[in-house]
Design a protein around this motif. Structure first.
Motif, short mmCIF file in Angstrom:
data_model
loop_
_atom_site.label_atom_id
_atom_site.label_comp_id
_atom_site.label_asym_id
_atom_site.label_seq_id
_atom_site.Cartn_x
_atom_site.Cartn_y
_atom_site.Cartn_z
N VAL A 17 54.42 -34.72 -33.75
CA VAL A 17 55.40 -34.07 -34.61
C VAL A 17 54.78 -33.11 -35.60
CG1 VAL A 17 56.93 -36.05 -34.46
CG2 VAL A 17 55.32 -35.88 -36.37
N THR A 18 53.48 -32.82 -35.47
CA THR A 18 52.81 -31.92 -36.41
C THR A 18 52.53 -30.59 -35.73
OG1 THR A 18 51.73 -33.84 -37.40
CG2 THR A 18 50.85 -31.67 -37.96
N PRO A 19 53.42 -29.63 -35.84
CA PRO A 19 53.19 -28.33 -35.21
C PRO A 19 52.22 -27.51 -36.01
CG PRO A 19 55.24 -28.29 -36.44
CD PRO A 19 54.70 -29.70 -36.55
N ASP A 20 51.52 -26.57 -35.33
CA ASP A 20 50.57 -25.70 -36.01
C ASP A 20 51.27 -24.81 -37.02
OD1 ASP A 20 48.51 -26.72 -34.61
OD2 ASP A 20 48.51 -25.18 -33.06
N PHE A 397 27.58 -27.31 -23.61
CA PHE A 397 28.37 -27.14 -24.81
C PHE A 397 29.05 -25.78 -24.74
CE2 PHE A 397 24.59 -29.62 -25.56
CZ PHE A 397 25.10 -30.79 -26.09
N TYR A 398 30.34 -25.76 -24.99
CA TYR A 398 31.07 -24.52 -24.79
C TYR A 398 32.17 -24.39 -25.83
CZ TYR A 398 34.59 -27.55 -22.64
OH TYR A 398 35.52 -28.54 -22.41
N GLY A 399 32.59 -23.14 -26.08
CA GLY A 399 33.72 -22.90 -26.97
C GLY A 399 33.47 -23.45 -28.36
N ASP A 400 34.53 -23.85 -29.00
CA ASP A 400 34.48 -24.35 -30.37
C ASP A 400 34.37 -25.87 -30.38
OD1 ASP A 400 34.77 -21.75 -31.19
OD2 ASP A 400 36.93 -21.91 -31.49
N ASP A 401 33.16 -26.37 -30.40
CA ASP A 401 32.93 -27.81 -30.55
C ASP A 401 33.33 -28.60 -29.31
OD1 ASP A 401 32.11 -30.08 -31.78
OD2 ASP A 401 33.74 -30.22 -33.21
N ASN A 402 33.25 -27.99 -28.13
CA ASN A 402 33.56 -28.68 -26.89
C ASN A 402 32.28 -29.02 -26.15
OD1 ASN A 402 36.34 -28.15 -27.38
ND2 ASN A 402 36.11 -26.13 -26.47
N GLN A 403 32.34 -30.08 -25.35
CA GLN A 403 31.16 -30.46 -24.58
C GLN A 403 31.57 -31.28 -23.37
OE1 GLN A 403 28.88 -34.03 -25.82
NE2 GLN A 403 29.77 -33.66 -27.85
N ILE A 404 30.70 -31.28 -22.36
CA ILE A 404 30.84 -32.17 -21.21
C ILE A 404 29.45 -32.67 -20.86
CG2 ILE A 404 30.75 -30.22 -19.58
CD1 ILE A 404 32.57 -31.95 -17.74
N GLN A 405 29.33 -33.98 -20.58
CA GLN A 405 28.04 -34.61 -20.35
C GLN A 405 28.10 -35.42 -19.05
OE1 GLN A 405 25.37 -34.58 -22.62
NE2 GLN A 405 26.39 -33.63 -24.38
N GLY A 434 33.09 -36.32 -22.43
CA GLY A 434 33.10 -35.07 -23.18
C GLY A 434 34.23 -35.02 -24.19
N ARG A 435 34.43 -33.81 -24.72
CA ARG A 435 35.44 -33.58 -25.75
C ARG A 435 35.93 -32.14 -25.60
NH1 ARG A 435 32.43 -34.47 -30.12
NH2 ARG A 435 31.73 -32.31 -30.16
N HIS A 436 37.24 -31.96 -25.79
CA HIS A 436 37.81 -30.60 -25.71
C HIS A 436 38.88 -30.45 -26.78
CE1 HIS A 436 38.76 -26.81 -23.69
NE2 HIS A 436 40.01 -27.07 -24.01
N TRP A 437 38.73 -29.39 -27.60
CA TRP A 437 39.70 -29.12 -28.65
C TRP A 437 40.85 -28.30 -28.11
CZ3 TRP A 437 39.88 -31.20 -33.42
CH2 TRP A 437 38.76 -31.93 -33.83
N LEU A 438 42.07 -28.84 -28.28
CA LEU A 438 43.28 -28.17 -27.81
C LEU A 438 43.77 -27.15 -28.82
CD1 LEU A 438 45.07 -31.39 -26.55
CD2 LEU A 438 43.67 -29.82 -25.20
N THR A 439 43.64 -27.46 -30.12
CA THR A 439 43.98 -26.57 -31.23
C THR A 439 42.89 -26.75 -32.28
OG1 THR A 439 45.21 -28.11 -32.65
CG2 THR A 439 46.41 -27.16 -30.76
N PRO A 440 42.91 -25.98 -33.37
CA PRO A 440 41.91 -26.22 -34.41
C PRO A 440 41.99 -27.60 -35.05
CG PRO A 440 42.87 -24.03 -34.67
CD PRO A 440 43.69 -24.75 -33.63
#
Length: 469
Positions: A17-20, A397-405, A434-440
């Protein structure tokens, strides 16, 4: 008392319920985060290649842009010591001192920069500002007149001193006017986007470690994430501290007909400004062999020097039916030249009937956005003897704070494959996490693993949601 399930439900509800659009200043927040990530990326690159003066120069400029003037001053002084005839280094030192409200101290490096490069417009401008800020108004007026003849089209803050009879210009005003020059090039970001996740005290990552970097205390967090940022000529933004919360669920399916292993966890993490220190607290509830355990884990890391990071972790389980009743570990990570790094971590784990001592020794290498690491994992139990495991970890490591191991593990391990039993067994495992950011503000973390231990196979899957506060 709110249970973990209720906490996870509430956290997921807030995420939905928290829109950007609730953040009117989203652009400014993203700019601030980008600036912090850029600084983090440069710190990592300098730590891994300390002899690269170009990287150190970029780091110093980014520090000055982020108002970390004291550290910027130290880096510029180191650069001057190595190359005393570089006008850019003297200009950078002088600007850092000027912007920090020390115009008198800025005079010598700025005068040196002008002497080395009389046609350097930025150096002439900064020197005029330092003279005015030091109260040396006649010299400032004379400087502006002479500089105006050399650069007739220049528009500089403070040039009206050439006309004023008794100017009064405060140091804060000059510091605010003295923005970094627009001629400074954009800084590319090619450093890894997140600290590596290396695993301790187990051949494969437990779900909580694989799904998050918050409890990966044996990693080498020389800096935190990197991302492309604005030009250094744009408005300076202080590298912010940040707090994030993560909640997740993991399940492992056993081939021998035993009930699934499950875990629910919530992790709160805080990074200080500049990411010099990180602290996290984790609460988890696990179920194995039909027995439930609750564990609290507290961990932290601190930068001890430019190239060294220390880590500590303490875990306590008030129930400890299957999991350890307590564990403590500490380690050091050291960045070397040419993208190499080494790490050592030591851990003591106390079960009800045995004590396990384990160590991790890791050698890693970064090439651009990629990392490869090899670890050896010796351990000794007071009841099950010695064991030795090996791990090979590869990551991007790619994009803004994303990674795959990807993790490959093998060897022997002292563990608790059955309730009430501590023994040594052969283990083979593969894991992807890994981790992937969908929004900031929102990201997902994931882990999938396959393990063969003795006669049992385990297939695990963990997923979690991360939110920045």
């Amino acid at each position: 008392m709110i249970t973990l399930r209720l906490a996870l439900f509430l956290f997921a509800g807030v995420a939905m319920v928290t829109p950007d659009t609730t953040h009117a200043d989203t652009g400014l927040i993203q700019l601030a985060q980008a600036s912090a990530d850029e600084l983090a990326g440069l710190r990592r690159r300098v730590a891994l290649d300390p002899g690269n003066t170009d990287l150190r120069f970029r780091l110093a400029k980014e520090l000055a842009r982020g108002k970390a003037y004291a550290e910027a001053t130290r880096v510029f002084q180191q650069l001057i010591a190595s190359q005393p005839n570089d006008a850019d280094y003297h200009l950078g030192l002088g600007q850092s001192l000027l912007w920090s409200g020390k115009p008198q101290d800025a005079l010598i490096p700025l005068q040196t920069a002008v002497k080395l490069a009389p046609g350097y417009e930025d150096a002439q401008r900064a020197l005029g500002q330092a003279l005015a800020g030091s109260g040396r108004h006649p010299e400032a007026r004379q400087h502006w007149v002479q500089a105006g003849k050399r650069f007739p089209k220049a528009k500089w803050p403070g040039e009206a001193l050439a006309e004023a009879k008794s100017p009064v210009i405060s140091v804060p005003v000059l510091a605010a006017a003295a923005k970094p020059p627009a001629s400074v090039p954009r800084i590319e970001s090619t450093a890894p986007a997140a600290p590596p996740v290396t695993i301790s005290a187990a051949l494969i990552p437990p779900p909580e470690v694989a799904a998050t970097t918050a409890v990966a205390t044996t990693s080498t967090p020389l800096v935190m994430p990197s991302a492309s940022s604005a030009s250094i000529a744009q408005t300076a933004v202080v590298s912010p501290s940040r707090t994030q919360i993560e909640a997740g669920f993991g399940r492992e399916r056993l081939s021998n007909g035993s009930a699934h292993w499950t875990e629910e966890f919530v992790i709160l993490t805080h990074d200080t400004a500049g990411r010099a220190q990180t602290a996290s607290a984790k609460l988890s509830q696990t179920e194995r062999f039909g027995l439930k355990d609750t564990t609290a884990t507290f961990s932290g890391s601190a930068r001890l020097s430019m190239n060294v990071v220390g880590t500590m972790e303490l875990g306590v389980s008030p129930t400890h039916r299957v999991l350890p009743k307590k564990s403590i570990q500490g380690g050091l990570s050291v960045a070397l030249q040419d993208g190499f790094g080494i790490a050592a971590n030591f851990r003591q784990i106390d079960y009800n009937s045995t004590r396990l001592r384990a160590a991790d020794f890791t050698v890693e290498r970064y090439v651009g956005d990629y990392r490869v690491a090899y670890s050896v994992h010796p351990s000794r139990s007071s009841t099950a003897g010695n064991a030795l495991g090996h791990r090979l970890q590869m990551g991007r490591f790619y994009g803004d704070d994303n990674q795959i191991q990807v993790l490959l593990a093998g060897g022997s391990e002292v563990d608790r494959p059955e309730v009430g039993i501590i023994n040594q067994s052969q283990v083979r495992a593969i894991a992807v996490f890994g981790r992937h950011w969908l929004t900031p503000y929102w990201a997902i973390a994931y882990a999938a693993s396959h393990t063969r231990q003795a006669q049992t196979r385990r297939d695990g899957l963990t997923i979690s949601l991360i939110g920045r506060l």
